[in-house]
Design an enzyme around this catalytic site. Structure first.
Site, PDB file in Angstrom:
ATOM      1  CE1 TYR A   1      11.065  51.404  23.452  1.00 37.82           C
ATOM      2  CE2 TYR A   1      10.055  53.464  22.789  1.00 37.82           C
ATOM      3  CZ  TYR A   1      10.061  52.361  23.596  1.00 37.82           C
ATOM      4  OH  TYR A   1       9.089  52.200  24.544  1.00 37.82           O
TER       5      TYR A   1
ATOM      6  CE  LYS B   1      17.058  38.133  30.821  1.00 38.34           C
ATOM      7  NZ  LYS B   1      16.497  37.605  32.092  1.00 38.34           N
TER       8      LYS B   1
ATOM      9  CG  ASP C   1      14.910  38.570  35.158  1.00 37.17           C
ATOM     10  OD1 ASP C   1      15.942  39.250  35.421  1.00 37.17           O
ATOM     11  OD2 ASP C   1      14.937  37.337  35.009  1.00 37.17           O
TER      12      ASP C   1
ATOM     13  CG  ASP D   1       8.212  52.055  27.602  1.00 35.49           C
ATOM     14  OD1 ASP D   1       7.653  53.116  27.943  1.00 35.49           O
ATOM     15  OD2 ASP D   1       7.621  51.129  27.005  1.00 35.49           O
TER      16      ASP D   1
ATOM     17  CG  ASP E   1       4.391  52.816  32.280  1.00 36.74           C
ATOM     18  OD1 ASP E   1       4.886  53.955  32.153  1.00 36.74           O
ATOM     19  OD2 ASP E   1       3.430  52.412  31.593  1.00 36.74           O
TER      20      ASP E   1
END
Ligand code: IPM
Ligand code: MG
Length: 359
Positions: free
Chosen positions: A141, A192, A224, A248, A252
């Site tokens: 970000y 990851k 994942d 982020d 959600d």
């Protein structure tokens, strides 16, 4: 001593839901001895409208002396054509960076009475209680360099940089371990590391920090797989810690497990415990001004504020209990409505919580 809360309603439904949360603060002040003073400011599109910037100087000044900030939401259709640095989201990113709010707590808790509102089977989600700890001021970000450019043959290309310093990983890891200690003592670090160097370092540092928290059971998961596990068997998680971008996305997904993103508060804290509190959902311009938005996430953000920044767990518990009661009584805004319940608007939901607090 009177503590100062800066209220930033922002855009879209932000104004309506914040108004309900302020009603709750007012009752706590009038009837329960809470000593706070509210100050108002603009952020996002509202900041742009008033001062030409999504994080106006005036707001920055007020934020610097606030003990806590209550934020509604930012964003709206009318701002989509603005240059990137003036868009509402930039205001949110700017205040996070300015106040160094690196530790973002996003609980996903399912109220028992709402198990039917989830798109997953009730037995998969009933009793769900996860805390996602998202690093909020670093990673891709904010990483430099970043740009959209053109090469010799006039083809455009774009890039961002995912970067974490050891010190940034360390402090968010400490945050997450401390929260795990107050909960179920299980922490899952999501990365990851099979592909990204930045994740390799992340994992190494988290493991190093874990030595200081021998009681916490640490596990690691690729992002994942974490996304898959969240929808497959969400109750396996207690606390999840992850970087800005992964957090982020996963937050959600976790939010939706609870049936409505309209139910979830969040806290963004810096090292001194100062924090910004906001619902996880966005500004929902499509339903703004219609008195249908769910104010409970914002009201519960006030509860988190009391707990994490204002050192008043008693009143935080009081708000949580009142919200629970109101749901038990069948009050439902449109987003969590099921047949047989009492459908109410934004203001009636706020009033119901106020009435319960006074009861
Ligand atoms: C969030 C939002 C923000 C983010 C946007 C609005 C910049 O999606 O708080 O999760 O990506 O952090
Ligand atoms: Mg988001």
């Amino acid at each position: 001593m009177t503590q100062k809360i800066l209220v930033l309603p922002g855009d879209g439904i932000g104004k309506e839901i914040v108004a309900e949360a302020v009603k709750v603060i007012d009752v706590l002040t009038a009837d329960f001895g809470l000593e706070v003073a509210l100050e108002y400011g603009e952020i996002g599109g509202a900041g742009y409208d008033k001062s030409g910037h999504p994080y106006p100087e005036d707001t920055k000044k007020k934020a610097a002396t606030a003990d806590a900030i209550l934020l509604g939401a930012v964003g709206g259709y009318e701002y989509e054509e603005l240059p990137r640095e003036l868009r509402p989201e930039r205001g949110l990113l700017a205040i996070r960076a300015d106040l160094d709010l690196f530790s973002n707590l996003r609980p996903a808790i399912l109220n028992e009475t709402l198990a039917d509102a989830s798109s997953l089977r009730p037995e998969v989600v009933a009793g769900l209680d996860i805390m996602i700890v998202r690093e909020l001021t670093g990673g891709i970000y904010f990483g430099q360099p970043r740009a959209i450019e053109s090469n010799e043959s006039d083809e455009r290309f774009a890039y961002n940089t995912m970067v974490y310093k050891e010190s940034e990983i360390e402090r968010i890891a400490h945050s997450a371990f401390k929260i795990a200690m107050q909960r179920g003592k299980r922490l899952c670090s999501v990365d990851k590391a099979n592909v990204l160097e930045v994740s390799e370092l992340w994992r190494e540092v988290v493991i190093r920090v874990s030595a200081e928290y021998p009681e916490v059971e640490l596990s690691h998961m690729y992002v994942d797989n974490a996304a898959m596990q969240l929808v497959k068997e969400p109750k396996q998680f207690d606390v999840v810690v992850t970087g800005n971008l992964f957090g982020d996305i996963l937050s959600d997904a976790a939010a939706m497990l609870t049936g409505s993103i309209g139910m979830l508060p969040s806290a963004s804290l810096n090292a001194s415990g100062m924090g910004m509190y906001e619902p996880i959902h966005g500004s929902a311009p499509d339903i703004a001004g219609q008195n249908v938005a769910n104010p409970l996430a914002t009201i519960m953000s006030v509860s988190m504020m009391l707990r994490y920044s204002l050192d008043n767990a008693v009143l935080a518990d009081k708000i949580d209990a009142a919200v629970e009661k109101v749901l038990d009584q069948g009050y439902r805004t449109a987003d969590i409505f099921v047949e047989g319940m009492k459908k109410v608007g934004t203001d009636e939901m706020g009033d119901a919580v106020v009435a319960e607090l006074k009861a």
